[in-house]
Design an enzyme around this catalytic site. Structure first.
Site, PDB file in Angstrom:
ATOM      1  N   ASP A 321      38.964  70.776  22.694  1.00 45.32           N
ATOM      2  CA  ASP A 321      37.320  70.628  22.219  1.00 45.32           C
ATOM      3  C   ASP A 321      37.355  70.149  20.618  1.00 45.32           C
ATOM      4  O   ASP A 321      36.325  69.998  20.264  1.00 45.32           O
ATOM      5  CB  ASP A 321      36.872  71.789  22.498  1.00 45.32           C
ATOM      6  N   ARG A 352      33.961  61.436  24.472  1.00 45.69           N
ATOM      7  CA  ARG A 352      34.015  61.674  23.159  1.00 45.69           C
ATOM      8  C   ARG A 352      34.964  60.802  22.355  1.00 45.69           C
ATOM      9  O   ARG A 352      34.985  60.822  21.067  1.00 45.69           O
ATOM     10  CB  ARG A 352      34.633  63.249  23.031  1.00 45.69           C
TER      11      ARG A 352
END
Ligand code: S3P
Length: 436
Positions: A321, A352
């Protein structure tokens, strides 16, 4: 949200909010335990509220209370078979952890449930839990047959057995282990690399017969369970939220901050190891353990000579993350940073990899998408841009950090900044506190 460059650095002491992964689990396990579970340091963010609401819909009382030690959440658990059939679909909102972990619990119930989510969650892969749970005897399917939400889960017959997962994902591992509580015999999960082990640690504290794996042998197993016992959970600060201030302090000249009570479980601390390799000035003090979870205070100082590094292999699940934020810091470092083995980034709340690369480029950095990661050549000055977040909280916070070293007099604009509420509702307030 417009963010100006920071002229005086970040200073002071801060306690970041509670760990998101641990907060979700405390509500879930407390709901199926016997007796009350008291959760201190609970993260009251949109994702964890989605989990609370799912269990409330299944008849669990969850109250916010206060005593001399401060605010806490009380979950009045109804036992391993005490959930009631919900009248409506369970809405998991934006939360992958809610959808995937709850599926493991629902696979063991004798009623039908439907799981839904917001547009972002409805695009995220659920086949990774459907297939192993089905192999273990669960009745679970994607309503449209496309491997996505809504999921329909009905009464099945969980056999237990051994599953080898294709991705190192704690969400997948946890779904399988939770189904194992309701199985006929032992359930074993073997991962390609060790993912975060909060489920193993916390289920053990609740009284389950469970063993976790190690980096060398990423294999966890759980035996069928008759009863979990409610307990008090003290949630440490979330290293994934601390990450933004660690990164900001490292790159904004003059900074020196103390982050109190940050969870540094070794399955989550990859960011600290990578930043140290890059030459960061981070000190870890007051290390302590509670219910197997390690936490500490972090002292972070501006580090003027960060160097690019290679990041890949088994460390990836321990910092998954944090990769957008690490990419921002890498853009300020000397030399090349290569991130590989990180294709999972494409199926998070947004893609991402492409969003990080596009926003870095928009700010003038030299960055490139790779099939399984990114390449960043650090050292170029960052300038203002409008940051596209796709409502992804981690992209918004990572680029709010980049904005602090924007060389322009005009501010960086973060689009849809309220998405930080998914994991860190007070992010902008806390950043302001450290910038004062
Ligand atoms: C989480 C596991 C990770 C992480 C997510 C939270 C958890 O996902 O990205 O934010 O609480 O188990 P994966 O395990 O799918 O990689």
């Amino acid at each position: 949200m417009k963010i100006n460059h920071a002229s005086n650095g970040l200073h002071g002491e801060l306690s970041v909010p509670g760990d998101k992964s641990i907060s979700h689990r405390a509500v879930m396990f407390g709901s199926i335990a016997s007796g009350d579970t008291v959760i201190r340091g609970f993260l009251k963010s949109a994702d964890c509220i989605s989990t609370m609401n799912c269990f409330r819909t299944m008849g669990i009382e969850i109250e916010e209370e206060r005593d001399e030690k401060g605010d806490f959440i009380r979950v009045s658990g109804k036992g391993i078979r005490g959930l009631s059939k919900p009248d409506t679909p369970l809405d998991c909102g934006n939360s992958g952890t809610t959808a995937r972990l709850i599926s493991g619990i629902l696979a063991g119930q004798d009623f039908k449930t439907v799981l839904t989510g917001d547009p972002s969650l409805s695009r995220r892969p659920m086949k990774r839990i459907i297939d192993p749970l089905k192999n273990l005897g669960a009745s679970i399917r994607s309503e449209k047959g496309n491997g996505l939400l809504p999921l329909i889960i009905e009464k099945g017959k969980l056999s237990g057995g051994e599953i080898r997962t294709r991705v190192a994902s704690a969400q997948v591992k946890s779904a399988i282990l939770l189904s194992g509580l309701y199985a006929e015999k032992e359930t074993v999960v073997i991962e390609p690399a060790l993912s975060r082990n909060h489920t193993e640690l916390m289920l053990s504290a609740f009284g389950a017969d469970i063993t976790g794996g190690s980096t060398d042998e990423p294999k966890a197993s759980v035996r069928p369970c008759r009863e979990l016992r409610g307990l008090e959970v003290n949630v440490p600060g979330d290293i994934s939220s601390a990450a933004y201030f660690i990164g900001a302090a490292l790159i904004v000249p003059g900074s020196e901050i103390v982050l109190k009570n940050v969870g540094i479980n070794p399955t989550r601390d990859g960011i600290l190891r990578v930043f140290k390799d890059m030459g960061a000035d981070i000190k870890i003090e007051n290390e302590r353990y509670e219910s197997g979870e390690k936490s500490a205070d972090l002292i972070v100082r501006y580090s003027s000579s960060l160097k690019g590094v290679e990041i890949g292999g088994d460390i990836i699940p321990t910092l998954i993350d944090e990769l957008p934020l690490i990419s921002v810091v890498a853009a300020t470092a000397d030399g090349e940073t290569v991130i590989r083995d990180a294709s999972e980034l494409k199926v998070k709340e947004s893609n991402r990899i492409s969003l990080t690369v596009n926003n870095l480029k928009a700010m003038g950095a030299d960055a490139e998408e790779r099939e399984d990661g990114l390449l960043i050549c650090g050292g170029k000055a960052l300038h203002r841009a409008s940051i596209e977040t796709a409502k992804d909280h981690r992209i918004a916070m990572s680029f709010s950090v980049a904005a602090l070293i924007n060389s322009d007099v005009r501010p960086v604009e973060i689009l849809d900044p309220s998405c930080v509420g998914i994991s860190f509702p007070e992010f902008y307030r806390d950043m302001d506190l450290l910038l004062k």
